[in-house]
Design an enzyme around this catalytic site. Structure first.
Site, short mmCIF file in Angstrom:
data_model
loop_
_atom_site.label_atom_id
_atom_site.label_comp_id
_atom_site.label_asym_id
_atom_site.label_seq_id
_atom_site.Cartn_x
_atom_site.Cartn_y
_atom_site.Cartn_z
N CYS A 2 -40.61 -26.19 -15.11
CA CYS A 2 -41.90 -25.52 -15.31
C CYS A 2 -41.90 -24.19 -14.55
O CYS A 2 -41.33 -24.08 -13.47
CB CYS A 2 -43.11 -26.32 -14.83
SG CYS A 2 -43.30 -27.91 -15.62
N ARG A 27 -37.40 -21.84 -17.38
CA ARG A 27 -37.68 -23.00 -16.52
C ARG A 27 -38.27 -24.19 -17.29
O ARG A 27 -38.45 -25.27 -16.74
CB ARG A 27 -38.66 -22.60 -15.41
CG ARG A 27 -38.14 -21.48 -14.53
CD ARG A 27 -39.13 -21.18 -13.44
NE ARG A 27 -39.31 -22.33 -12.58
CZ ARG A 27 -38.54 -22.62 -11.54
NH1 ARG A 27 -37.56 -21.83 -11.21
NH2 ARG A 27 -38.75 -23.69 -10.82
N TRP A 75 -42.01 -27.87 -18.71
CA TRP A 75 -40.95 -28.83 -19.05
C TRP A 75 -41.58 -30.19 -18.80
O TRP A 75 -41.87 -30.56 -17.67
CB TRP A 75 -39.73 -28.60 -18.15
CG TRP A 75 -38.56 -29.44 -18.54
CD1 TRP A 75 -37.63 -29.15 -19.50
CD2 TRP A 75 -38.18 -30.71 -17.99
NE1 TRP A 75 -36.70 -30.16 -19.59
CE2 TRP A 75 -37.01 -31.14 -18.67
CE3 TRP A 75 -38.69 -31.53 -17.00
CZ2 TRP A 75 -36.36 -32.34 -18.38
CZ3 TRP A 75 -38.05 -32.73 -16.72
CH2 TRP A 75 -36.91 -33.12 -17.40
N ASN A 101 -46.08 -27.06 -10.94
CA ASN A 101 -44.66 -27.32 -11.23
C ASN A 101 -44.21 -28.41 -10.27
O ASN A 101 -44.22 -28.21 -9.06
CB ASN A 101 -43.86 -26.03 -11.01
CG ASN A 101 -42.36 -26.27 -10.96
OD1 ASN A 101 -41.86 -27.21 -11.58
ND2 ASN A 101 -41.64 -25.42 -10.23
N GLY A 102 -43.83 -29.56 -10.81
CA GLY A 102 -43.38 -30.65 -9.93
C GLY A 102 -43.86 -31.98 -10.47
O GLY A 102 -44.24 -32.11 -11.64
N GLU A 488 -16.10 -28.61 -18.21
CA GLU A 488 -17.10 -27.54 -18.32
C GLU A 488 -17.19 -27.03 -19.76
O GLU A 488 -18.28 -26.78 -20.27
CB GLU A 488 -16.72 -26.42 -17.33
CG GLU A 488 -17.55 -25.16 -17.39
CD GLU A 488 -19.03 -25.36 -17.10
OE1 GLU A 488 -19.45 -26.44 -16.69
OE2 GLU A 488 -19.79 -24.39 -17.35
N LYS A 492 -20.58 -27.09 -21.98
CA LYS A 492 -21.15 -25.88 -22.61
C LYS A 492 -21.43 -26.14 -24.08
O LYS A 492 -22.47 -25.78 -24.59
CB LYS A 492 -20.20 -24.69 -22.51
CG LYS A 492 -20.08 -23.94 -21.22
CD LYS A 492 -21.30 -23.28 -20.70
CE LYS A 492 -22.19 -24.25 -19.96
NZ LYS A 492 -22.02 -24.36 -18.55
N GLU A 495 -24.39 -28.77 -24.63
CA GLU A 495 -25.76 -28.41 -24.25
C GLU A 495 -26.37 -27.32 -25.13
O GLU A 495 -27.57 -27.29 -25.29
CB GLU A 495 -25.87 -28.05 -22.75
CG GLU A 495 -25.33 -26.72 -22.36
CD GLU A 495 -25.55 -26.43 -20.88
OE1 GLU A 495 -26.61 -26.74 -20.34
OE2 GLU A 495 -24.61 -25.89 -20.26
N HIS A 511 -5.27 -43.31 -22.89
CA HIS A 511 -5.91 -44.53 -22.36
C HIS A 511 -7.23 -44.82 -23.09
O HIS A 511 -8.06 -45.55 -22.58
CB HIS A 511 -6.14 -44.40 -20.86
CG HIS A 511 -4.86 -44.26 -20.10
ND1 HIS A 511 -4.01 -45.32 -19.86
CD2 HIS A 511 -4.26 -43.17 -19.56
CE1 HIS A 511 -2.95 -44.90 -19.20
NE2 HIS A 511 -3.08 -43.60 -19.00
N LYS A 610 -33.73 -24.54 -16.78
CA LYS A 610 -32.72 -23.91 -15.94
C LYS A 610 -32.63 -24.54 -14.56
O LYS A 610 -31.55 -24.83 -14.08
CB LYS A 610 -33.04 -22.41 -15.83
CG LYS A 610 -32.00 -21.61 -15.08
CD LYS A 610 -30.73 -21.47 -15.88
CE LYS A 610 -29.65 -20.72 -15.13
NZ LYS A 610 -28.33 -21.03 -15.71
#
Ligand code: M6R
Length: 615
Positions: A2, A27, A75, A101-102, A488, A492, A495, A511, A610
């Site tokens: 947020c 955010r 968010w 925010n929280g 990584e 990428k 997401e 395996h 983010k």
């Protein structure tokens, strides 16, 4: 998660809040809302969707008047993303308006009590509970808003950055912080409030970053009063001069922040080591490290805590530190570490890596490590962030704002810092030869040039992306230093394109994952010059025999893998130890182009934010 923004002063609040929300949208972007106050009427508009949707609703629904305003981009945590759950939220009387925010963890208990006392709730949010708790305290105790906020916040458990105002006090905004970031911009007779400084950077360079458990009473035309939430005691404000500029937070001609940030890597890697790496003289200067060098050289082990891409940078560091400095390293997901009752002693050094410096799990891991007596070193990008302040010492990456939700330049600059630390420790401990040390210093100095060369292959990578954009699964394989790069690369892709992708150490393929391989399956293999080159070639043979489609990242001039692979992405030759800094570039570009071709929102992929400030 947020983003919150607020303004009080002599200008119209609307454009400031709206532009601020656009800059903070990274955010969270499930919904957005705004409240404007002209001293008589509070104009409220909120909507599910993005800030552009809010902008459209404002045009239809409210007038844009008011010199006081607050805005929020959400968010979702408590309650689905819809208009009602969007912030701002009113208290029952309609006098108080809040953005948050929280997470208020004990909201359910408080809500029950408030319902028993006649309060009515329209939304499913914890925030509506908080604003009514504040109202309740204000009435019961017959106190001003600031005092009511202070008392109420002592009753809540959780994390918050809030901004709240009272209809009866058009000259005042109250803000408070615990766990979520909150910056106050200070202009002439005007104040700005935001989750980071980007909404107000064109108006002022002077800012106060509230510490945890602090609140501020901000009055137009007057000074700010900062108080401790716990005991209401006064805190002297510390005003910082910000280095940020407007250009850094704009797209600069690129279609997306992610692309801009990928292409910035040659210059930001240089910024990371500028003044710190003197390759010709054989010197590495890292202020934050030098003061505590013995903590590192005497450490029994180094524990790296981080999340996501920063965790992958930590994995690269494990190879470098053990190889050069001969210090045992463990790399931990911060979210697991914090709840695992880990064995930590005073002889451990904990390195916390975080781009945002706000990740809740990483912060909690730091607190735990400190409680157990470990020395904690931070590697953060955002200057003044919570993690940078919570650690004993640290190094900033100086990558500049990273706005695309997918982390790119943060990864390469984190590795640059970690490489410098490892080289310095190895030199001091005598675990690296002088010639090897000097070679790596010079090679590190060449990395920006080599990254720039890797970026020149953008067009070719775009063509490969067009071939594979409709694949539903990808495998990424790498060995040694390039195993974390495989992880990584897969992260990428998933997401931002929503294509399922898995990263594996190349040798692990047989395996299990080998069962997935058929002629439809693209497999990205990092097969650059290294000690494992031959072994990776054998892995490629194994894939070929199962008809998998091979996209190989190879060193310029490679002929062996070129013959075997379906597609190749070339990178310049670098020592294996530094190769993650270049091999990651084509993988970033591949994900970007695939996501773009699939019409994904590259900078704001679904469900993500983010800075993950909730656990
Ligand atoms: O700000 P941090 O580096 O602490 O963030 C950690 C992760 O949330 C972050 O790297 C995330 O995985 C990115 N979206 C990856 O691109």
């Amino acid at each position: 998660m947020c983003g919150i923004v607020g303004y009080i002063g002599n200008r119209d609040a609307y454009p400031i809040i709206m532009n601020g929300l656009k800059r903070l949208e990274y955010r969270g972007y499930d919904s957005a809302g705004i409240a404007l106050y002209d001293g008589e009427t509070i104009q409220l508009c909120k909507t599910k969707g993005k800030v552009v949707d809010l902008e459209a609703s404002v045009e239809k629904e409210i007038s844009k008047t008011g010199k006081l305003g607050i805005g929020h981009t959400r968010w979702a945590t408590h309650g689905i993303p819809n208009d009602i759950n969007s912030h701002p939220h009113f208290s029952n009387s309609g006098d108080l308006v809040i953005i948050h925010n929280g997470i208020i963890e004990n909201y359910a208990t408080i809500k029950k009590e408030l319902i028993n006392r006649g309060y009515i709730f329209n939304s499913d949010t914890d925030t509506e509970v908080l604003v009514n708790l504040i109202e309740d305290v204000k009435k019961k105790e017959n106190v001003k808003l600031g005092k009511a906020v202070q008392i109420a916040l002592n009753q809540v458990v959780g994390a918050y950055a809030i901004a709240i105002f009272d209809k009866k006090k058009p000259d005042e905004i109250i803000v408070a912080k615990l766990g979520s970031p909150l910056a106050i911009g200070i202009g002439d007779d005007e104040f700005f409030v935001a989750s980071d400084a980007s909404p107000f950077i064109e108006f002022t360079n002077n800012a106060i970053y509230l510490e945890d458990e602090e609140m501020a009473i901000i009055r137009k035309d007057r000074d700010i009063e900062i108080r401790k939430i716990k005991d209401d005691s006064i805190v002297a404000p510390y005003v910082q001069e910000l280095q940020l500029n407007l250009e850094q937070i704009e797209k600069g001609g690129y279609d997306h922040f992610m692309l801009k940030e990928i292409f910035e890597q040659p210059s930001v890697i240089k910024d990371t080591y500028r003044g710190r790496l003197l390759a010709d003289k054989g010197i590495i200067k890292l202020g934050g490290l030098e003061d505590y060098i013995e903590k590192f050289t005497n450490a029994d082990r180094i524990i790296i805590v981080a999340c996501g891409t920063s965790w992958h940078a930590g994995l690269v560091a494990e190879y470098i530190f053990e190889d050069w400095a001969r210090i045992p390293v463990e790399v931990e997901y911060a979210s697991e570490f914090r709840y695992r009752n880990p064995v930590i002693t005073e002889k451990d050094v904990v390195i916390a890596i975080s781009q945002s410096g706000e990740t809740a799990d990483t912060l909690a891991a730091i607190k735990l490590a400190k409680e157990k007596g470990a020395f904690v070193y931070g590697i953060c990008n955002v200057v003044g962030s919570t993690i940078s302040r919570a650690t004993h010492s640290g190094t900033y990456t100086h990558a500049g704002p990273e706005i695309g939700v997918a982390s790119t330049k943060a990864f390469t600059t984190q590795i640059t810092v970690l490489t410098m630390i490892a080289l310095k420790l190895a030199r001091i401990k005598g675990t690296i030869s002088q010639s090897d040390y000097m070679l790596h210093l010079r090679e590190l100095d060449l990395i920006p040039e080599n990254v720039a060369k890797a970026l020149k292959k953008n067009k070719e990578i775009e063509e490969i992306a067009a071939v594979f954009k409709d694949a539903t699964n990808f495998l990424y394989l790498g060995r040694g230093y390039n195993f974390p790069v495989a992880l990584e690369g897969a992260l990428k892709l998933k997401e931002i394109s929503y294509i399922h992708a898995e990263g594996y150490p190349a040798a692990e393929m047989k395996h299990g994952p080998i069962a997935l391989i058929d002629e439809q399956m693209p497999i990205v293999v990092i097969a650059v010059n290294s000690n494992h080159y031959e072994k990776v070639v054998s892995n490629i043979q194994e894939i070929k025999s199962r008809k998998g489609k091979i996209i190989a990242v190879v060193t310029e001039g490679d002929t062996v893998v070129r013959e075997m692979a379906d597609y190749i992405m070339e990178v310049p030759n670098t020592p294996e130890t530094l190769s993650p800094l270049v091999t990651t570039i084509p993988l970033q570009l591949l994900s970007y182009h695939i996501a773009l071709m699939l019409d994904r929102n590259v900078d704001q992929p679904r469900n993500l934010a983010k800075a993950v400030t909730v656990e």
